[in-house]
Design an enzyme around this catalytic site. Structure first.
Site, short mmCIF file in Angstrom:
data_model
loop_
_atom_site.label_atom_id
_atom_site.label_comp_id
_atom_site.label_asym_id
_atom_site.label_seq_id
_atom_site.Cartn_x
_atom_site.Cartn_y
_atom_site.Cartn_z
N THR A 46 5.32 17.83 -1.36
CA THR A 46 5.56 18.65 -1.06
C THR A 46 7.80 17.89 -1.07
O THR A 46 8.17 18.42 -2.02
CB THR A 46 5.91 18.97 0.36
OG1 THR A 46 4.93 19.94 0.26
CG2 THR A 46 7.25 20.49 0.32
N TYR B 291 3.98 15.00 1.65
CA TYR B 291 4.67 14.23 1.03
C TYR B 291 4.59 14.94 -0.63
O TYR B 291 5.41 14.22 -1.10
CB TYR B 291 2.94 12.81 0.38
CG TYR B 291 2.95 12.04 -0.17
CD1 TYR B 291 4.62 11.08 -0.13
CD2 TYR B 291 2.88 11.62 -1.66
CE1 TYR B 291 4.33 9.96 -1.26
CE2 TYR B 291 3.02 10.54 -2.84
CZ TYR B 291 3.66 9.75 -2.50
OH TYR B 291 3.90 8.37 -3.48
N SER C 33 6.58 10.90 -7.62
CA SER C 33 5.04 10.49 -8.00
C SER C 33 4.82 12.11 -8.67
O SER C 33 5.16 13.12 -8.75
CB SER C 33 4.75 10.72 -6.70
OG SER C 33 2.86 10.50 -6.47
N1 LIG Z 1 1.65 3.28 -4.96
C1 LIG Z 1 1.32 4.71 -5.49
O1 LIG Z 1 0.38 4.46 -5.93
C2 LIG Z 1 2.29 5.61 -5.57
C3 LIG Z 1 3.73 5.01 -5.67
N2 LIG Z 1 4.50 6.10 -5.96
C4 LIG Z 1 6.10 6.26 -4.86
O2 LIG Z 1 6.71 4.74 -5.79
C5 LIG Z 1 7.17 4.34 -4.54
C6 LIG Z 1 6.58 2.67 -3.86
O3 LIG Z 1 5.50 3.41 -3.97
P1 LIG Z 1 4.56 2.21 -2.43
O4 LIG Z 1 5.11 0.62 -2.98
O5 LIG Z 1 2.77 3.15 -2.93
O6 LIG Z 1 5.08 2.25 -1.46
P2 LIG Z 1 4.72 1.40 0.46
O7 LIG Z 1 4.26 1.81 1.17
O8 LIG Z 1 3.27 0.13 -0.21
O9 LIG Z 1 5.71 0.51 0.57
C7 LIG Z 1 7.22 1.41 1.63
C8 LIG Z 1 7.84 0.34 0.76
O10 LIG Z 1 8.61 0.94 1.77
C9 LIG Z 1 9.64 1.34 3.45
N3 LIG Z 1 9.35 2.19 4.04
C10 LIG Z 1 8.35 3.08 4.78
N4 LIG Z 1 9.39 3.40 4.93
C11 LIG Z 1 10.47 3.28 5.98
C12 LIG Z 1 11.27 3.09 6.58
N5 LIG Z 1 11.82 4.27 7.64
N6 LIG Z 1 12.98 2.25 6.99
C13 LIG Z 1 12.84 1.68 6.04
N7 LIG Z 1 12.19 1.34 4.79
C14 LIG Z 1 10.17 1.89 4.76
C15 LIG Z 1 8.34 -0.31 4.11
O11 LIG Z 1 8.81 -0.99 4.92
C16 LIG Z 1 8.49 -0.40 2.56
O12 LIG Z 1 8.43 -1.77 2.04
C17 LIG Z 1 7.62 5.54 -3.28
O13 LIG Z 1 8.44 6.31 -3.30
C18 LIG Z 1 6.23 6.17 -3.74
O14 LIG Z 1 6.54 7.38 -3.23
C19 LIG Z 1 4.57 7.16 -6.72
C20 LIG Z 1 3.36 7.61 -7.03
C21 LIG Z 1 2.23 6.83 -6.97
O1 LIG Z 2 1.83 9.25 -5.10
C1 LIG Z 2 0.75 8.89 -4.68
O2 LIG Z 2 0.91 8.12 -4.04
C2 LIG Z 2 -0.21 9.45 -5.87
O3 LIG Z 2 0.43 9.36 -6.91
C3 LIG Z 2 -1.56 8.63 -5.76
C4 LIG Z 2 -2.05 8.91 -6.99
O4 LIG Z 2 -2.01 9.55 -7.95
C5 LIG Z 2 -3.96 8.88 -6.11
O5 LIG Z 2 -4.11 9.22 -5.30
C6 LIG Z 2 -4.89 9.43 -7.35
O6 LIG Z 2 -5.29 10.22 -6.53
#
Ligand SMILES: NC(=O)C1=CN([C@@H]2O[C@H](COP(=O)(O)OP(=O)(O)OC[C@H]3O[C@@H](n4cnc5c(N)ncnc54)[C@H](O)[C@@H]3O)[C@@H](O)[C@H]2O)C=CC1
Ligand SMILES: O=C(O)C(=O)C[C@H](O)C(=O)CO
Length: 255
Positions: A161, A159, A146
């Site tokens: 970190t 997170y 991220s």
């Molecule tokens: N949505 C955003 O703005 C951003 C997301 N990211 C990264 O993109 C990726 C996806 O993010 P999102 O779709 O927003 O996340 P989300 O929280 O919406 O979905 C995460 C998924 O991972 C699964 N999951 C979480 N912990 C689990 C565990 N212990 N065992 C099995 N499954 C587990 C959940 O069931 C869910 O399906 C992540 O790596 C996040 O760090 C990075 C920057 C921004």
């Molecule tokens: O990993 C994340 O979650 C993000 O990076 C989300 C954002 O960029 C954000 O919260 C912006 O303020």
């Protein structure tokens, strides 16, 4: 998805995605299925409705395995089941993470351990099993990080970190796995407006402030993560490994 490219080598590929049933991960499952890949994914919550939606859409269902990926034995067992169903992995996408808000003051040792287990340990041990399956034939690993740590965001220090750790892990494993023709890259999204982000964190003020920091003045959607992930997964990026690619609408401008 009319702006999506076709990556011919992904047709028939064996793909494993952590958290492939919701948010960004669900868009990735959809995107790989559209390429003709065979997708398996792990998730904590029941994803059977999504599996049926994908079956209707693509005529082929992803293999969903419910469980907690911080249980390394279970994680490895699901990856082995994916291999039994679709062949040894060609692609691993470490997508599942947890950006639960917290402060330094309120952090307990237990919470630290849990956050690191989800956001780093599971990534590392998924790489271990993927490397075992890919050795001898090669493959590609995509680790979702991220830009949050590059922005120095407050509110979720464990997170951020972990996100920094993911790019470090990616560089070192690229060196270890390169001789086996296993590539590993990180993808660092900006703010992607999943339903969860909209429901939990996205206030109008924060959204406006974030857009101000993007060069491109449109919010990112989960679908915006598909083509960059397919590119890193496919041989189209065959000369790339150990990199971190930001897909953020131009918040982090480097060079
Ligand atoms: N949505 C955003 O703005 C951003 C997301 N990211 C990264 O993109 C990726 C996806 O993010 P999102 O779709 O927003 O996340 P989300 O929280 O919406 O979905 C995460 C998924 O991972 C699964 N999951 C979480 N912990 C689990 C565990 N212990 N065992 C099995 N499954 C587990 C959940 O069931 C869910 O399906 C992540 O790596 C996040 O760090 C990075 C920057 C921004
Ligand atoms: O990993 C994340 O979650 C993000 O990076 C989300 C954002 O960029 C954000 O919260 C912006 O303020």
């Amino acid at each position: 998805m009319d702006h999506q490219a076709t990556f011919h080598d992904l047709n028939g590929a064996s793909v494993y995605i952590t958290g492939g049933g919701s948010g960004v991960g669900a868009a990735l499952t959809d995107g790989f299925l559209a390429q003709g890949a065979n997708v398996a994914f792990i998730g904590r919550s029941d994803a059977s409705a999504f599996v049926e939606e994908m079956r209707d859409k693509h005529g082929r269902a992803p293999l969903f395995m419910q469980g907690d990926m911080t249980d390394t034995e279970l994680l490895h067992a699901t990856m082995q089941k994916a291999a039994e169903a679709h062949g040894p992995l060609d692609v691993l996408v470490n997508n599942a993470a947890n950006d639960k808000r917290h402060s330094l003051e309120e952090t307990t040792a237990e919470f630290w351990d849990w956050m690191i287990e989800v956001n780093l340990k599971a990534y590392y041990f998924a790489c271990q099993e993927a490397a075992r399956q890919m050795t001898g034939k090669g493959g590609s690993i995509v680790n979702f990080s991220s830009i949050s740590y590059m922005m120095g965001n407050a509110g979720y220090p464990i997170y951020t970190t972990s996100n920094a750790g993911i790019t470090g892990m990616t560089r070192s494993l690229a060196r270890e796995l390169g001789p086996q023709k296993i590539r590993i890259n990180a993808l660092a999204p900006g703010w992607v407006l999943t339903q969860k982000q909209l429901d939990m964190w996205a206030t109008p003020d924060d959204l406006a402030a974030h857009l101000e920091r993007q060069c491109l003045k449109e919010h990112l959607t989960p679908e915006d993560m598909i083509a960059p992930t397919l590119f890193l997964a496919s041989d189209a990026s065959r000369a790339m490994t150990g990199q971190c690619m930001a897909v953020d609408g131009g918040v982090v401008v480097t060079g």
